[in-house]
Design a protein around this motif. Structure first.
Motif, PDB file in Angstrom:
ATOM      1  N   LYS A  40       0.974  -1.330  -0.032  1.00 67.72           N
ATOM      2  CA  LYS A  40       0.145   0.150  -0.031  1.00 67.72           C
ATOM      3  C   LYS A  40       0.971   1.284   0.197  1.00 67.72           C
ATOM      4  O   LYS A  40       0.377   2.249  -0.549  1.00 67.72           O
ATOM      5  CB  LYS A  40      -1.014   0.102   1.004  1.00 67.72           C
ATOM      6  CG  LYS A  40      -2.287   0.924   1.194  1.00 67.72           C
ATOM      7  CD  LYS A  40      -3.059   0.472   1.958  1.00 67.72           C
ATOM      8  CE  LYS A  40      -4.482   1.472   1.898  1.00 67.72           C
ATOM      9  NZ  LYS A  40      -5.525   1.062   2.709  1.00 67.72           N
ATOM     10  N   ARG A  41       2.136   1.086   0.672  1.00 69.28           N
ATOM     11  CA  ARG A  41       2.787   2.264   0.966  1.00 69.28           C
ATOM     12  C   ARG A  41       3.814   2.325  -0.356  1.00 69.28           C
ATOM     13  O   ARG A  41       4.705   3.441  -0.461  1.00 69.28           O
ATOM     14  CB  ARG A  41       3.648   2.404   1.999  1.00 69.28           C
ATOM     15  CG  ARG A  41       2.709   2.610   3.291  1.00 69.28           C
ATOM     16  CD  ARG A  41       3.504   2.451   4.505  1.00 69.28           C
ATOM     17  NE  ARG A  41       2.844   2.436   5.825  1.00 69.28           N
ATOM     18  CZ  ARG A  41       3.173   2.345   6.915  1.00 69.28           C
ATOM     19  NH1 ARG A  41       4.787   2.254   7.314  1.00 69.28           N
ATOM     20  NH2 ARG A  41       2.358   2.354   8.114  1.00 69.28           N
ATOM     21  N   GLY A  42       3.715   1.551  -1.337  1.00 68.85           N
ATOM     22  CA  GLY A  42       4.658   1.486  -2.325  1.00 68.85           C
ATOM     23  C   GLY A  42       5.904   1.174  -2.000  1.00 68.85           C
ATOM     24  O   GLY A  42       7.152   1.071  -2.887  1.00 68.85           O
TER      25      GLY A  42
ATOM     26  N   ALA B  61       6.835  -3.491  -5.019  1.00 66.12           N
ATOM     27  CA  ALA B  61       6.123  -3.527  -6.185  1.00 66.12           C
ATOM     28  C   ALA B  61       4.925  -4.785  -6.067  1.00 66.12           C
ATOM     29  O   ALA B  61       5.308  -5.779  -5.629  1.00 66.12           O
ATOM     30  CB  ALA B  61       6.828  -3.907  -7.374  1.00 66.12           C
TER      31      ALA B  61
END
Length: 296
Positions: free
Chosen positions: A138-140, A143
């Motif tokens: 969710k926070r990147g 990937a």
């Protein structure tokens, strides 16, 4: 043929006269005619010339309702204090309204309805939604390679696939989103990640909230409380809610690829949730064993 009442659970009997009638007996007669448990029928409203009953279940077999009006009126007329007249009628705004079908029409209507239901089930079965899980996605921080891969493979297999949102590491939140997907008519709901033994891994727990009988076989077991492991092992989950199959896969991409091959084949063969879970867990367990990993 099981039909969902879609929250339309009230049954109205109009132009009926009551004189010192026993409401519990009325409810019991309705339950007996509809072949459902007596505690699933309640009289919820009584007026001058009509009464309202509520059916306390979400689904009912079509054969239990279709064309039962005359039988029900006859049984009601036998109750002391219940006066049935030619104008007495029974109706509902939903599926229960089919109680008023002419008995001679029931076989044809059942056949048409069954065909429609089968067509709807086939369409639902081919609708897929994919949910990745975890704060790191969710926070990147990492990937999401799983969702595009699953979407491509399922599309190639003839499914219509939707990308779902990234789910938080919360059993209640995951369960809520799974229920939303079920209610939105997805026949296959796939999650990735969150099946591990750490305190943040809550996907399996979320599946169990929506299907307490979900199959949750272990991939690997640990000695609980050792290292960072809060739980005693890593499990996958395969649940079933209505016509919707829920499959919770691991997070590592190579494991998702292995599991998806098994899943697609099992879906083609119409296997049960228990069998699907066993086969997915089996191939993932074999991968770990081949790599020299052993249970603690």
């Amino acid at each position: 043929m099981e039909l969902n009442l879609l929250e339309k659970t009230e049954l109205w009997i109009e132009n009926i006269k009551l004189q010192n009638a026993n409401l519990s007996t009325i409810a019991e007669v309705v339950a007996d005619v509809l072949e459902i448990p007596r505690d699933k029928v309640l009289v919820v409203d009584v007026r001058e010339n009509h009464i309202t009953l509520d059916i306390l279940q979400k689904t009912i077999q079509a054969e239990q309702v279709f064309g039962k009006k005359q039988q029900l009126l006859k049984k009601l007329s036998e109750i002391p204090g219940v006066n049935i007249v030619p104008e007495t009628d029974i109706h509902s705004e939903g599926i229960l309204g089919f109680i008023s079908l002419d008995e001679s029409e029931v076989p044809q209507v059942l056949a048409r309805t069954e065909k429609i239901v089968d067509e709807i089930k086939m369409k639902i079965a081919k609708r897929v939604i994919v949910f990745p899980t975890g704060f790191e996605v969710k926070r990147g921080m990492i990937a999401d390679t799983n969702t595009p891969y699953i979407m491509q493979r399922m599309t190639e297999a003839g499914y219509k696939v939707t990308k779902g949102e990234i789910l938080d590491d919360s059993a209640d939140y995951i369960a809520a989103k799974l229920n939303d997907a079920v209610n939105s008519g997805y026949g296959l709901i796939i999650t990735t990640g969150g099946i591990g033994a750490e305190d943040k891994d809550r996907t399996v727990e979320g599946v169990l909230l929506v299907d307490p009988q979900a199959a949750t076989p272990y991939i690997v077991k640990y000695q609980q409380g050792t290292g960072r492991h809060e739980k005693n092992g890593v499990r996958i989950a395969v649940g079933m809610v209505g016509n919707s199959l829920i499959v919770s896969l691991p997070g590592p991409h190579d494991e998702v690829k292995l599991a998806l091959d098994v899943l697609i084949r099992a879906l083609d063969e119409g296997k049960s949730k228990e069998k699907i879970a066993q086969e997915i867990a089996g191939i993932l367990r074999a991968k770990l064993q081949a790599a020299g990993f052993k249970h603690h």
